[in-house]
Scaffold this active site. Structure first.
Site, PDB file in Angstrom:
ATOM      1  N   GLU A 149     -28.031 -13.809 -27.414  1.00 37.51           N
ATOM      2  CA  GLU A 149     -28.606 -14.493 -27.891  1.00 37.51           C
ATOM      3  C   GLU A 149     -29.122 -15.699 -26.873  1.00 37.51           C
ATOM      4  O   GLU A 149     -29.593 -16.328 -26.398  1.00 37.51           O
ATOM      5  CB  GLU A 149     -28.526 -16.435 -29.443  1.00 37.51           C
ATOM      6  CG  GLU A 149     -28.418 -15.462 -30.189  1.00 37.51           C
ATOM      7  CD  GLU A 149     -28.609 -15.820 -31.312  1.00 37.51           C
ATOM      8  OE1 GLU A 149     -28.766 -15.882 -32.802  1.00 37.51           O
ATOM      9  OE2 GLU A 149     -27.048 -16.605 -31.839  1.00 37.51           O
ATOM     10  N   GLU A 151     -23.935 -11.105 -37.220  1.00 38.40           N
ATOM     11  CA  GLU A 151     -24.242 -11.469 -38.245  1.00 38.40           C
ATOM     12  C   GLU A 151     -24.412 -11.703 -39.935  1.00 38.40           C
ATOM     13  O   GLU A 151     -23.586 -12.011 -40.347  1.00 38.40           O
ATOM     14  CB  GLU A 151     -25.373 -13.074 -37.974  1.00 38.40           C
ATOM     15  CG  GLU A 151     -24.704 -14.103 -36.892  1.00 38.40           C
ATOM     16  CD  GLU A 151     -24.995 -13.017 -35.549  1.00 38.40           C
ATOM     17  OE1 GLU A 151     -24.699 -14.090 -34.263  1.00 38.40           O
ATOM     18  OE2 GLU A 151     -25.369 -12.387 -35.043  1.00 38.40           O
TER      19      GLU A 151
END
Length: 254
Positions: free
Chosen positions: A108, A128
């Protein structure tokens, strides 16, 4: 500045190195604050035009430090998000120089950067979902804008890696280099950017990032609001003068 992040200013380029190689540069609370402080310095100093973010020891960033998380730490800063960066990147251009793993929050950080230079052995990923979590640092919000939609959804749903060569083919990575050369290549690219007008660079980045929320009717007006001060600046006059005099411009950031 914390030992978690090393800052080296090379002319008009500021290099931010996440310095936790034993943890694959996973980010804890202290690292997030140090990155935020380094971003503030980049934005505040008129002699710096472009930032490069990288990781020490052959990896970019493995995301959140789970040991810190289990102690109750949150590697985020209010209003700035994970690593003090993903929700509020610098006003100035930011290049990610990626070696090794850029996973979860590390991926990210790359998503939040403006340009990505990667070693051909680098690996990107948002794992995730494998842990029953959601990539809320920009992965779920932005990856589908930076990759073809179906590819982005495959990666988000599976949590699998994206190899550097595949990322390059899809346009997520700007430049692919041999292992160990990402930082050098990123700095060279940053120096190309930094040779240009700093006010222009900041205005271009602001227009590109903010225009996603503009309607067609307001886009021209809002673009003009950002760009017009640049056209009236000393730097704009210096750029024109330097061109006519066939010399390199001397930017004042005003």
């Amino acid at each position: 500045m914390s030992d978690e992040v090393i800052v080296e200013n090379l002319g008009r380029v500021s290099v931010l190195t996440i310095n936790r190689p034993a943890a694959r540069n996973a980010v804890n609370a202290a690292t997030a604050r140090a990155i935020a402080d380094a971003i503030d310095e980049l934005d505040e100093r008129d002699d710096l035009a472009v930032g490069v973010i990288t990781g020490a020891g052959g990896n970019f960033c493995a995301g959140m430090d789970l040991r810190g998380f289990l102690k109750g730490e949150r590697p985020s800063i209010e209003g700035r998000g994970f690593a003090g960066l993903v929700e509020a990147p610098p006003r100035k251009p930011l290049i990610a120089a990626v070696e090794g793993y850029a996973l979860a929050g590390g991926c990210e950080i790359a998503i939040a950067s403006d340009v990505v230079v990667a070693a051909d052995t680098a690996r990107f990923g948002l794992p995730e979902a494998k842990r029953g979590l959601v990539p809320t640092g920009g992965g779920a919000l932005k990856l589908h804008r930076q990759l073809p939609y179906h590819i982005a959804m495959e990666l988000l749903f599976s949590g699998d890696w994206l190899t550097a060569d595949r990322a390059y083919r899809y346009g997520f990575v700007n430049k692919l280099v041999p292992e160990g050369n990402a930082l050098e290549a990123a700095v060279k690219m940053a120096e190309r950017f930094a040779a240009n007008g700093p006010l222009a660079l900041e205005a271009i980045k602001r227009i590109v990032r903010e225009s996603a929320d503009w309607s067609a009717n307001e886009a021209i007006h809002k673009q003009r609001e950002i760009a017009d001060p640049v056209f009236r600046s000393e730097d704009a006059r210096e750029g024109a003068k330097a061109f006519t005099e066939k010399r390199a411009p001397e930017w004042k950031h005003r």
